[in-house]
Design a protein around this motif. Structure first.
Motif, mmCIF file in Angstrom:
data_model
loop_
_atom_site.group_PDB
_atom_site.id
_atom_site.type_symbol
_atom_site.label_atom_id
_atom_site.label_comp_id
_atom_site.label_asym_id
_atom_site.label_seq_id
_atom_site.Cartn_x
_atom_site.Cartn_y
_atom_site.Cartn_z
ATOM 1 N N UNK A 54 0.852 -1.189 0.000
ATOM 2 C CA UNK A 54 0.000 0.000 0.000
ATOM 3 C C UNK A 54 0.885 1.234 0.000
ATOM 4 N N UNK A 55 0.629 2.140 -0.911
ATOM 5 C CA UNK A 55 1.429 3.354 -1.007
ATOM 6 C C UNK A 55 0.505 4.553 -0.952
ATOM 7 N N UNK A 56 0.812 5.479 -0.036
ATOM 8 C CA UNK A 56 -0.002 6.693 0.049
ATOM 9 C C UNK A 56 0.801 7.874 -0.455
ATOM 10 N N UNK A 57 0.260 8.569 -1.417
ATOM 11 C CA UNK A 57 0.901 9.768 -1.952
ATOM 12 C C UNK A 57 -0.162 10.846 -2.084
ATOM 13 N N UNK A 58 0.083 12.003 -1.500
ATOM 14 C CA UNK A 58 -0.844 13.131 -1.585
ATOM 15 C C UNK A 58 -2.280 12.731 -1.227
ATOM 16 N N UNK A 59 -2.424 11.991 -0.166
ATOM 17 C CA UNK A 59 -3.764 11.652 0.305
ATOM 18 C C UNK A 59 -4.463 10.547 -0.477
ATOM 19 N N UNK A 60 -3.808 10.031 -1.506
ATOM 20 C CA UNK A 60 -4.411 8.946 -2.273
ATOM 21 C C UNK A 60 -3.606 7.669 -2.002
ATOM 22 N N UNK A 61 -4.319 6.617 -1.652
ATOM 23 C CA UNK A 61 -3.614 5.365 -1.377
ATOM 24 C C UNK A 61 -3.873 4.377 -2.496
ATOM 25 N N UNK A 62 -2.820 3.756 -2.929
ATOM 26 C CA UNK A 62 -2.967 2.711 -3.941
ATOM 27 C C UNK A 62 -2.581 1.374 -3.339
ATOM 28 N N UNK A 63 -3.316 0.356 -3.664
ATOM 29 C CA UNK A 63 -2.882 -0.997 -3.289
ATOM 30 C C UNK A 63 -2.288 -1.644 -4.526
ATOM 31 N N UNK A 64 -1.007 -1.973 -4.411
ATOM 32 C CA UNK A 64 -0.280 -2.503 -5.557
ATOM 33 C C UNK A 64 0.007 -3.979 -5.377
ATOM 34 N N UNK A 65 -0.016 -4.666 -6.491
ATOM 35 C CA UNK A 65 0.478 -6.035 -6.485
ATOM 36 C C UNK A 65 1.822 -6.020 -7.205
ATOM 37 N N UNK A 66 2.847 -6.563 -6.569
ATOM 38 C CA UNK A 66 4.203 -6.524 -7.128
ATOM 39 C C UNK A 66 4.783 -7.933 -7.145
ATOM 40 N N UNK A 67 5.589 -8.205 -8.151
ATOM 41 C CA UNK A 67 6.261 -9.506 -8.208
ATOM 42 C C UNK A 67 7.083 -9.726 -6.933
ATOM 43 N N UNK A 68 7.158 -10.962 -6.543
ATOM 44 C CA UNK A 68 8.020 -11.348 -5.430
ATOM 45 C C UNK A 68 8.796 -12.579 -5.885
#
Ligand code: SF4
Ligand code: SF4
Ligand code: SF4
Ligand code: SF4
Ligand code: SF4
Lengths: 328, 281
Positions: free
Chosen positions: A242-256
């Motif tokens: 989860x990344x929050x930037x400027x009040x907007x949060x995105x839930x990301x799926x990333x390779x592992x």
């Protein structure tokens, strides 16, 4: 035969898919060939093979799944579907494995499903094996896979392809373009027969495989980078961030990657796969045993990418062969 | 004088080192892979296994890191850059000098799969290990150049290289100097990378790594040799290396005593590079 189509015409066909579809294919950049979005004339459709698989068009390295803002949650709008040209039979068979993993279980992955359902996959038969390739040893045919919509085979010395279609979607797309309207379906063919995994007895229990060879020795040189995972057409592990930037949060799926020590690190600090050898063993057994147990497909298609790119020359084929040898 | 004669001497020496119990293991290179031609790293623990040690123009991997954490004395069939890496690891207290027997292999430069010299090797002027306990000379003669002077430091070039990077961390894992148990990129508190592996994370990583290698890089080229994505980020590190050489007269791993510039504090350090036109940059 009308199914031999000049390369030039085929590239025009690809261009005709735009703008409804994005186009992706193998592009040369200095030393490497990799799948990128681009213009049809840039696609390298000779016999060179991309260093990493085209899986990112179905399972991107980073994808935003949900956006949270002002107490609302929204899922991401799907971008235009993509037509991937130039996937090799090993890549196509890998997509079959991916599909089984993402869609045949209890939970279906809607993101993967959408991309596959709406996109177009145009396969390219190989002229010859490349150093490190071992698709044949796994029972694949380097010139054929039916897990695509359209299949190209380079016609010898003519700057042309023998083109066939293998799905309704493929047929429909080709029919819309004058130069490819006459393309025929691929002749009925015994599907790909995947034999036993390089002779490995998959009926054996997991723990027996643990003791068959000296895994410490087999993985002694492994540096624990994630290269083999990232370039593999069937590796499919991910994590959420989860990344929050400027009040907007995105839930990301990333390779592992199971080659990273954090992959199985517990909150308590305990790590069930604490050593590189244990992690490398997971890589081999996941591909040849666990996925096969869960889906019926061996999750290695012998594409040879990890063999070619492992910086310390670790060769999954020789390791599986040493397991088979030890079984005797 | 040839690879073959060097290989023969190397095997004889390592067999006797292992047989006589002088060392418990030897880090070197194994037989070439039929698929790629690469000689993979080999850790020989018996005299019998030492017969498999190989020496050719495809002994590409950087192998000093395999010595860290080994129990008991170990030998290493070291290219000059491996020997520099060992020396540097000694000054950084990752290895004890007495625990490592450095076999300096005179080096003709390594090649890629097509037989062309690797870029780092073409730039490298060091044919012989600056620090060693035994030396095996007789490498074939090859023409070797020097570092490219002009580099393109434009943001466009940086961006182009970063676009190719897939953040697999192979370059970090291959580097002798990146032995941190938890890399800054893997730290949660504080988190240096954006949680999402985007181009910002890639830039943070490569710039961060360049800073951490300033004056520690032994210019082996391992990071670029292992990169399957064809990324060149070593030019950033090279710039830091040249800076430390010019400002502090220090090259990493040229002896096993002098601590690296990064580990040295001097109260009269002019701190060039931190200051610009008399102001903090
Ligand atoms: S097997 Fe090779 S590519 Fe995979 S993690 Fe180990 S060193 Fe990296
Ligand atoms: S494990 Fe290696 S050879 Fe098998 S599919 Fe993955 S990258 Fe290809
Ligand atoms: S567990 Fe490892 S080998 Fe299996 S898919 Fe995940 S990353 Fe790939
Ligand atoms: S493994 Fe190699 S020869 Fe076989 S289909 Fe893939 S690229 Fe072609
Ligand atoms: S530069 Fe290459 S080796 Fe390093 S993280 Fe990026 S892709 Fe991996």
């Amino acid at each position: 035969m009308t199914d031999v189509i000049g390369e030039h015409v085929f590239r025009q066909f690809l261009a005709s898919l735009e703008p409804a579809m994005r186009l992706a294919g193998p592009v040369r950049d200095g030393k490497i060939v990799e799948f990128r979005e681009g213009a049809p004339e840039d696609f390298v459709l000779d016999d060179s093979v991309s260093y990493k698989a085209p899986k990112e068009f179905y399972f991107p390295q980073v994808e935003r799944l949900i956006t949270f803002q002002d107490g609302e949650a929204e899922s991401e709008p799907e971008p235009r579907p993509v037509a991937v040209t130039g996937a090799r039979p090993c890549d196509l068979e890998a997509l079959r494995v991916m599909r089984a993993v993402f869609l045949n279980g209890r939970y279906k992955d809607p993101f993967f499903e959408q991309r596959q359902a709406r996109g177009l996959v145009i396969g390219l038969a190989c002229d010859a094996r490349k150093p490190g390739c071992f698709c044949d040893a796994l029972g694949l045919d380097m010139k054929f896979s039916d897990f695509c919509d359209i299949l190209l085979e380079r016609a010898r010395g003519e700057g042309a392809f023998k083109v066939t279609h293998l799905s309704g979607r493929g047929a429909e797309a080709l029919a819309k373009f004058p130069g490819t309207a006459d393309v025929k379906p691929a002749p009925a063919r015994v599907g790909v027969t995947r034999g036993r995994a390089l002779g490995l007895d998959l009926g054996r229990g997991e723990k027996e495989f643990f003791g068959l060879i000296d895994w410490e020795d087999a993985a002694a040189a492994c540096q624990g980078c994630g290269m083999c995972t990232y370039i593999c057409p069937t590796c499919h592990c991910f994590e959420f961030r989860d990344v929050t930037e400027n009040g907007v949060t995105g839930r990301y799926r990333c390779w592992d990657s199971c080659m990273f020590p954090r992959f199985t690190l517990h909150a308590s600090g305990h790590n069930p796969r604490a050593s590189r050898a244990a992690r490398y063993r997971q890589r081999v057994l996941h591909k040849y045993l666990y996925v096969a147990q869960n889906t019926g497909h061996i999750a290695c298609t012998g594409c040879g990418r990890c063999v070619r790119s492992c910086p310390v020359g670790i060769n999954i084929k020789s390791i599986v062969e040493s397991l088979t040898e030890a079984e005797k | 004088m040839s690879f073959e004669s060097q290989e023969k001497s190397l095997r004889e020496l390592c067999e006797s080192l292992l047989r006589d119990g002088k060392v418990k293991s030897v880090a070197g290179f194994g037989p070439q892979s039929p698929d790629t031609g690469l000689s993979p790293p080999l850790i020989a623990k018996t005299a019998g296994n030492a017969k498999r040690l190989s020496w050719n123009s495809r002994c590409v991997p950087s192998i000093a890191r395999y010595l860290i954490g080994r129990d008991g004395p170990a030998a290493i069939a070291a290219k000059p850059c491996d020997a520099r890496a060992v020396a540097s690891l000694v000054t950084e207290r990752q290895l004890e000098r007495k625990d490592v027997f450095i076999i300096g292999m005179e080096c003709a430069g390594m090649t890629d799969g097509s037989g062309a010299p690797l870029r780092a090797c073409a730039e490298c002027g060091t044919r012989r290990a600056p620090v060693c306990d035994a030396e095996i000379t007789g490498a074939p003669e090859t023409a070797r150049g020097t570092r490219d002077a002009a580099e393109d430091f434009s943001p466009e070039r940086f961006r182009r290289e970063m676009d190719k990077c897939i953040l697999c961390f192979s370059c970090r894992q291959a580097c002798y100097g990146c032995y941190c148990e938890t890399c800054f990129m893997d730290r949660g508190v504080p988190s240096w990378q954006s949680a999402r592996p985007d181009v910002g994370a890639k830039m943070t990583y490569h710039l961060g790594r360049a800073m951490h290698l300033a004056g520690r890089c032994v210019e082996c080229g391992a990071c670029e040799n292992v990169c399957a994505s064809g990324v060149d980020a070593r030019y950033l590190i090279r710039a830091a290396t040249v800076f430390v050489e010019e400002e502090y007269g220090f090259r990493a791993g040229m002896d096993a005593q002098t601590p690296s510039a990064l580990l040295t504090f001097k109260s009269d350090d002019p701190e060039t590079g931190f200051w610009k036109d008399g102001k903090h940059d």
